[in-house]
Design a protein around this motif. Structure first.
Motif, PDB file in Angstrom:
ATOM      1  N   ALA A 336      58.311 -40.522  32.367  1.00  0.00           N
ATOM      2  CA  ALA A 336      58.237 -39.707  31.201  1.00  0.00           C
ATOM      3  C   ALA A 336      58.927 -38.454  30.684  1.00  0.00           C
ATOM      4  N   GLU A 337      59.062 -37.635  31.252  1.00  0.00           N
ATOM      5  CA  GLU A 337      59.542 -35.954  31.398  1.00  0.00           C
ATOM      6  C   GLU A 337      60.103 -35.632  32.289  1.00  0.00           C
ATOM      7  N   VAL A 338      61.244 -36.585  33.532  1.00  0.00           N
ATOM      8  CA  VAL A 338      61.997 -35.587  34.003  1.00  0.00           C
ATOM      9  C   VAL A 338      63.781 -36.993  33.591  1.00  0.00           C
ATOM     10  N   LEU A 339      63.124 -38.078  33.960  1.00  0.00           N
ATOM     11  CA  LEU A 339      64.678 -38.823  33.947  1.00  0.00           C
ATOM     12  C   LEU A 339      64.808 -38.601  32.564  1.00  0.00           C
ATOM     13  N   PRO A 340      64.686 -38.983  31.548  1.00  0.00           N
ATOM     14  CA  PRO A 340      65.535 -39.005  29.998  1.00  0.00           C
ATOM     15  C   PRO A 340      66.116 -37.484  29.881  1.00  0.00           C
ATOM     16  N   LYS A 341      65.389 -36.466  30.334  1.00  0.00           N
ATOM     17  CA  LYS A 341      66.272 -35.388  30.463  1.00  0.00           C
ATOM     18  C   LYS A 341      68.073 -34.717  30.889  1.00  0.00           C
ATOM     19  N   ALA A 342      67.138 -35.579  31.718  1.00  0.00           N
ATOM     20  CA  ALA A 342      68.196 -35.775  33.326  1.00  0.00           C
ATOM     21  C   ALA A 342      69.348 -36.696  32.990  1.00  0.00           C
TER      22      ALA A 342
END
Length: 348
Positions: A336-342
């Motif tokens: 939820a918090e890491v993969l989308p931004k990466a």
């Protein structure tokens, strides 16, 4: 003579780099106070959670006779997970060639590729000079001298309609390949030495690089391999918390509790001396190398790895905190918090 190997197919065209893939890497370690059933149930639950969290794939470790990982056959558990999921690919990291017949492994890989609609990926490795070689009767020669031949036989089986073999370790008359996958599963080779890097390069296979080395060492391995566009796979420890200090403190407190006893399972087959590894120091080393910290810390670490190494497939070991609840929470936060931004940063 051994049948010559067909050229691999399905490689991306030059200049058409694939999107970055993110997977979860599951050791299936037995935590203190757990039994094997609980460790396996947690591993299955984590794999299903990874699909729900938006990961692209799930990778399974394979070990024998140790609490560090209680999965003795990664392909068997992969088959179970492929039946429980619908989107993620499932891979082995790795299936150890030194302790099994490459034709048997290739048959299982083709079977899983066919029944899963192409969602199975095969990672293979040499393994180590462990007592597994004694128990399974393959011996040190298969580990020290036979890996290249075993790999060649496996590849020939996956890519051919009929195979006969005449080698130092395997010999049989020509037989039909059944079942045969018209599109063989992707194969990657675990590389921890320059000799194995050269072997993977010569066979046109991508490398699967471990957690024990950082970006600089992985970039050097990619350069030595000689194919910067190959779909190499990079393994990382990953732990999300509100702050880096919190994430590091959690891992330093919890990870040595299960890692230390697990590492004792690596027993040499010939009683050769093996220095004991300090689980706390090793955990600290991994925290310094990998995405451990706040969501933004983890994003920065992942993006930096891709930019420094050129590797566009990263798999994350998310079980470090040492409990079912912590593992599932970590997978959910990574999704939820890491993969989308990466992904957004790497597609910009």
């Amino acid at each position: 003579m051994a049948r010559s190997l067909p050229e691999p197919s399905g490689r991306p065209a030059p200049g058409c780099g694939p999107r970055v893939r993110f997977g979860v890497f599951l050791l299936a370690a037995r935590y203190p106070g757990q039994d094997d059933a609980a460790a396996l149930a947690r591993t299955v639950e984590a794999a299903v959670a990874a699909e729900r969290a938006g990961f692209d794939d799930v990778w399974l470790a394979e070990h024998h006779f140790m609490s560090y990982g209680v999965v003795p056959s990664a392909v068997t558990l992969a088959g179970n997970l492929l039946g429980l999921t619908s989107r993620v690919h499932v891979g082995t990291a790795v299936s150890v060639l030194s302790t099994q017949h490459p034709v048997a492994l290739a048959e299982q890989a083709a079977l899983l590729a066919l029944v899963s609609g192409g969602r199975f990926r095969l990672g293979v490795g040499r393994g180590g000079p462990w007592r597994d070689l004694e128990v399974f009767g393959t011996g040190l020669a298969r580990y020290e001298e036979g890996f290249a031949e075993a790999l060649d036989l496996l590849l020939a089986w996956l890519r051919s309609e009929r195979v006969g073999w005449e080698g130092a370790h395997f010999r049989f008359r020509e037989v039909p390949v059944v079942p045969r996958a018209s599109e063989p599963p992707p194969v990657a080779v675990a590389c921890t030495s320059r000799a194995t890097e050269s072997l993977a390069s010569a066979r046109g296979l991508p490398m699967l690089l471990g957690m024990h080395v950082g970006d600089a060492e992985k970039a050097a391995a990619v350069a030595r391999h000689g194919d910067a566009g190959a779909p190499h796979v990079s393994t990382h420890l990953a732990q999300v918390a509100d702050t880096r200090a919190e994430a590091v403190d959690t891992l330093l407190r919890e990870m040595p509790r299960w890692l230390g006893p697990g590492l004792e399972g690596y027993v040499p087959v010939d009683d050769r001396p093996r220095p004991r590894q300090d689980a706390f120091a090793y955990t600290r080393h991994l925290c310094d190398l990998h995405p451990v910290g706040s969501p933004d810390d983890c994003v920065e670490a992942l993006v930096t790895t891709v930019e420094r190494t050129g590797i566009r497939h990263l798999i994350l070991m998310a079980e470090g905190a040492g409990s079912r609840e912590a593992t599932l929470a970590n997978i959910a936060r990574l999704g939820a918090e890491v993969l989308p931004k990466a992904r957004a940063a790497l597609s910009a």
